[in-house]
Design a protein around this motif. Structure first.
Motif, PDB file in Angstrom:
ATOM      1  N   GLU A  44     -11.386  34.996  -1.435  1.00 55.05           N
ATOM      2  CA  GLU A  44     -11.844  35.759  -2.758  1.00 55.05           C
ATOM      3  C   GLU A  44     -11.604  37.376  -2.938  1.00 55.05           C
ATOM      4  O   GLU A  44     -11.487  37.725  -3.979  1.00 55.05           O
ATOM      5  CB  GLU A  44     -13.197  35.415  -2.872  1.00 55.05           C
ATOM      6  N   ALA A  47      -8.012  37.744  -3.690  1.00 58.53           N
ATOM      7  CA  ALA A  47      -7.681  37.829  -5.157  1.00 58.53           C
ATOM      8  C   ALA A  47      -8.267  38.812  -6.021  1.00 58.53           C
ATOM      9  O   ALA A  47      -7.423  39.151  -7.016  1.00 58.53           O
ATOM     10  CB  ALA A  47      -8.277  36.395  -5.569  1.00 58.53           C
ATOM     11  N   ASP A  48      -9.547  39.298  -5.890  1.00 60.75           N
ATOM     12  CA  ASP A  48     -10.021  40.179  -6.464  1.00 60.75           C
ATOM     13  C   ASP A  48      -9.289  41.567  -6.433  1.00 60.75           C
ATOM     14  O   ASP A  48      -9.072  42.318  -7.180  1.00 60.75           O
ATOM     15  CB  ASP A  48     -11.355  40.640  -5.978  1.00 60.75           C
ATOM     16  N   ARG A  51      -6.109  41.432  -8.464  1.00 61.86           N
ATOM     17  CA  ARG A  51      -6.650  41.626  -9.989  1.00 61.86           C
ATOM     18  C   ARG A  51      -6.850  43.229 -10.031  1.00 61.86           C
ATOM     19  O   ARG A  51      -6.431  43.804 -11.230  1.00 61.86           O
ATOM     20  CB  ARG A  51      -7.579  40.707 -10.370  1.00 61.86           C
TER      21      ARG A  51
END
Length: 80
Positions: A44, A47-48, A51
């Motif tokens: 997570e 992925a953050d 982004r």
């Protein structure tokens, strides 16, 4: 989940002291203790991070283009 008892303690540390959680995850990676990693939260976070980096690049490119346009307009008006 392979290690449910680890997961809950990871989540509480993650919530209480993110930096300590991150340091522990880095140390576990470096020492190849892969079975003790908090895989779900690490995925997570990665992925953050991706982004966030993409947003930052887009924002910086937008700023550059705006400044180039302003410079072009300034130079065009000075030449006229």
């Amino acid at each position: 989940m392979l290690f449910p008892h680890h997961q809950s303690s990871f989540e509480s540390l993650y919530d209480q002291d993110y930096y300590l959680w991150l340091e522990q995850q880095v140390e576990k990676l470096r020492s190849r203790q892969l079975h003790t990693l908090d895989i779900d939260l690490l995925a997570e976070e990665l992925a953050d991070m991706g982004r966030s980096e993409k947003r930052a690049v887009r924002s910086n490119l937008t700023s550059i283009l705006i400044h180039l346009l302003k410079l072009f307009l300034l130079l065009s008006s000075a030449a006229a």
